[in-house]
Design an enzyme around this catalytic site. Structure first.
Site, short mmCIF file in Angstrom:
data_model
loop_
_atom_site.label_atom_id
_atom_site.label_comp_id
_atom_site.label_asym_id
_atom_site.label_seq_id
_atom_site.Cartn_x
_atom_site.Cartn_y
_atom_site.Cartn_z
N LYS A 38 -9.11 0.65 7.84
CA LYS A 38 -9.66 0.12 9.13
C LYS A 38 -10.18 1.32 9.91
CE LYS A 38 -7.62 -4.61 9.76
NZ LYS A 38 -6.85 -5.28 10.96
N LYS A 58 -12.40 -8.69 -0.79
CA LYS A 58 -11.52 -9.76 -0.21
C LYS A 58 -12.26 -10.45 0.68
CE LYS A 58 -8.66 -8.76 3.04
NZ LYS A 58 -7.38 -8.18 3.75
N LYS A 86 -12.56 -11.75 7.57
CA LYS A 86 -13.39 -12.44 8.71
C LYS A 86 -14.13 -11.07 9.07
CE LYS A 86 -8.66 -11.52 10.55
NZ LYS A 86 -7.62 -12.55 10.62
P1 TYM Z 1 -4.07 -11.93 8.65
O1 TYM Z 1 -4.21 -12.60 10.28
O2 TYM Z 1 -5.15 -10.92 8.48
O3 TYM Z 1 -4.17 -13.20 7.55
C1 TYM Z 1 -3.28 -14.07 7.55
C2 TYM Z 1 -2.86 -14.43 6.14
O4 TYM Z 1 -3.76 -14.64 5.23
C3 TYM Z 1 -3.82 -14.00 4.08
N1 TYM Z 1 -5.16 -13.37 3.56
C4 TYM Z 1 -5.29 -13.81 2.22
N2 TYM Z 1 -4.95 -14.31 1.21
C5 TYM Z 1 -5.58 -14.46 0.20
N3 TYM Z 1 -6.77 -14.22 0.04
C6 TYM Z 1 -7.62 -13.53 1.32
N4 TYM Z 1 -8.90 -13.44 0.96
C7 TYM Z 1 -7.00 -13.46 2.13
N5 TYM Z 1 -7.34 -12.83 3.48
C8 TYM Z 1 -6.12 -13.09 4.56
C9 TYM Z 1 -3.03 -12.76 4.51
O5 TYM Z 1 -2.44 -11.83 3.60
C10 TYM Z 1 -1.97 -13.17 5.51
O6 TYM Z 1 -0.87 -13.84 4.95
N6 TYM Z 1 -0.75 -8.78 9.14
C11 TYM Z 1 -1.03 -10.07 9.31
C12 TYM Z 1 -0.47 -11.05 10.40
C13 TYM Z 1 0.84 -10.80 10.68
C14 TYM Z 1 2.13 -11.09 9.80
C15 TYM Z 1 3.34 -11.04 10.56
C16 TYM Z 1 2.22 -11.91 8.66
C17 TYM Z 1 1.51 -10.19 11.56
N7 TYM Z 1 2.87 -10.22 11.95
C18 TYM Z 1 4.60 -11.17 10.10
C19 TYM Z 1 3.46 -12.08 8.21
C20 TYM Z 1 4.67 -11.68 8.89
C21 TYM Z 1 -2.40 -10.10 9.11
O7 TYM Z 1 -3.25 -9.33 9.31
O8 TYM Z 1 -2.74 -11.40 8.64
#
Ligand code: TYM
Length: 357
Positions: A129, A219, A222
């Protein structure tokens, strides 16, 4: 022979005896997408049957990049509504907004003081990023993002001697952040005494990395360059069908799984298999000789059948914001009850003096 005690089966399924599950999602888009759903959210719904569940919309994480306040407010509500619409039951699971529980930020500070600068610099999501944004456009918050994530998780630790697990359902891209969380938990325990259970990542097989429909090597995300590659949960049926029909497939016409030569078809097969619960070989057999067209048409129907009811329920929940706010307040109360206790222990272990009465 007497059976070995199983800590997850005792106490007749009361929440206090179950393992815990915690996960979070960012409110950084107008809708969740198919990758979020298959990689994580579907597991959130399933795991609430067997776990004491805490699910949060991580708005503190969402401000690590430039944002619009009104949009963030709106997206936070839409995110919460989608979680409920997918089947997260507010009577059983704590669904809450991260910033409603200030202990998240407080524990993040303590953990940041245990994290090496080099260690944080090795986080690949940060490297990707910040490379895109350049140093001047990159906030310190983005750098410490994984430490806040570790705090999100560890606040909900069961007592270390209770024999209860702490599980975190996420997609493949979060694996490194989960490893850091375990390292920090271990380090804290080593320096200050057993406080945290080490969390386990719960990453689904097959759907851990759903890729972009237009760029099957990347991947689904968004921040993708074109919306044509992303299927949104809240998408209208017409555009959704079109995107699937126009998904990049590969030369040839055989519906077969081949990660290297047929990345596009392979991604669609994974999606189909995960949504319908049919194995990939069974799908290959079903579409042998029928070409990509029929396969995509049927897949579009499966996606629509999954997301249409979720879209409708989300819109209904958003019609009554007061009700939604009440549900979130209840979720925050349940989360706080645990978070406050964990923080009391942390403060005491770290050596902070208690506030006199
Ligand atoms: P975020 O908001 O980007 O995504 C939410 C969840 O979706 C999964 N994900 C995917 N899985 C499969 N294929 C894809 N293309 C794909 N894109 C997104 C992500 O792995 C995630 O599980 N850092 C985290 C948010 C977070 C979090 C936490 C997660 C903050 N605190 C504590 C677990 C525990 C994130 O950016 O997710």
């Amino acid at each position: 022979m007497p059976e070995a005690p199983n800590p997850e089966a005792s106490d007749a399924g009361t929440a206090a005896a179950q393992p815990r599950v915690l996960s979070g999602i960012q409110p950084t888009a107008d809708s969740f997408h198919l990758g979020n759903y298959l990689g994580a959210l579907r597991q959130w719904v399933a795991m609430q049957d067997t776990h004491e569940a805490f699910y949060c919309v991580v708005d503190l994480h969402a401000i690590t990049v430039e944002h619009d306040p009104a949009l963030l407010r709106r997206r936070t509500k839409v995110a919460a509504a989608q979680l409920l619409a997918m089947g997260i039951d507010p009577d059983r699971s704590a669904v809450f907004v991260q910033s409603h529980v200030p202990e998240h930020a407080e524990l993040a500070w303590v953990l940041s003081c245990l994290t090496g600068f080099g260690e944080a610099s090795r986080m690949t999501q940060f490297k990707d990023k910040s490379a895109k944004q350049g140093t001047s456009g990159t906030s310190v918050g983005l750098f410490t993002y994984p430490i806040l994530q570790a705090a999100d998780i560890l606040l909900y630790t069961p007592e270390p001697d209770a024999g209860r697990a702490l599980r975190v359902p996420v997609g493949e891209d979060q694996r490194q952040h989960l490893e850091l969380t375990r390292t920090l938990a271990q380090r804290f325990n080593h320096r200050f005494g057993e406080t945290f259970v080490l969390p386990d990542a719960h990453i689904p097989e097959g759907a851990a990395k759903i890729t972009d429909l237009q760029e099957p090597g990347a991947k689904m995300s968004k921040s993708a360059s074109s919306p044509q590659g992303i299927i949104d949960v809240l998408e209208e049926p017409g555009p959704m069908r079109k995107k699937i029909m126009r998904a990049v497939t590969d030369t040839g016409s055989e519906v077969v799984y081949d990660e290297e030569k047929k990345a596009g078809v392979t991604n669609l097969l994974r999606i189909y298999s995960a949504l319908e619960g049919t194995s990939v070989p069974d799908l290959e057999a079903r579409y042998a000789g029928s070409g990509y067209g029929q396969f995509k048409k049927d897949l579009a129907q499966v996606v629509l059948d999954t997301f249409t009811p979720i879209r409708e329920r989300t819109l209904k929940l958003l019609d009554d914001e007061e009700h939604l706010d009440r549900l979130l307040a209840r979720g925050a109360e349940r989360a706080s009850a645990v978070a406050v206790r964990t923080m009391e222990t942390v403060r005491e272990r770290v050596g902070f003096v208690g506030r006199g009465r």
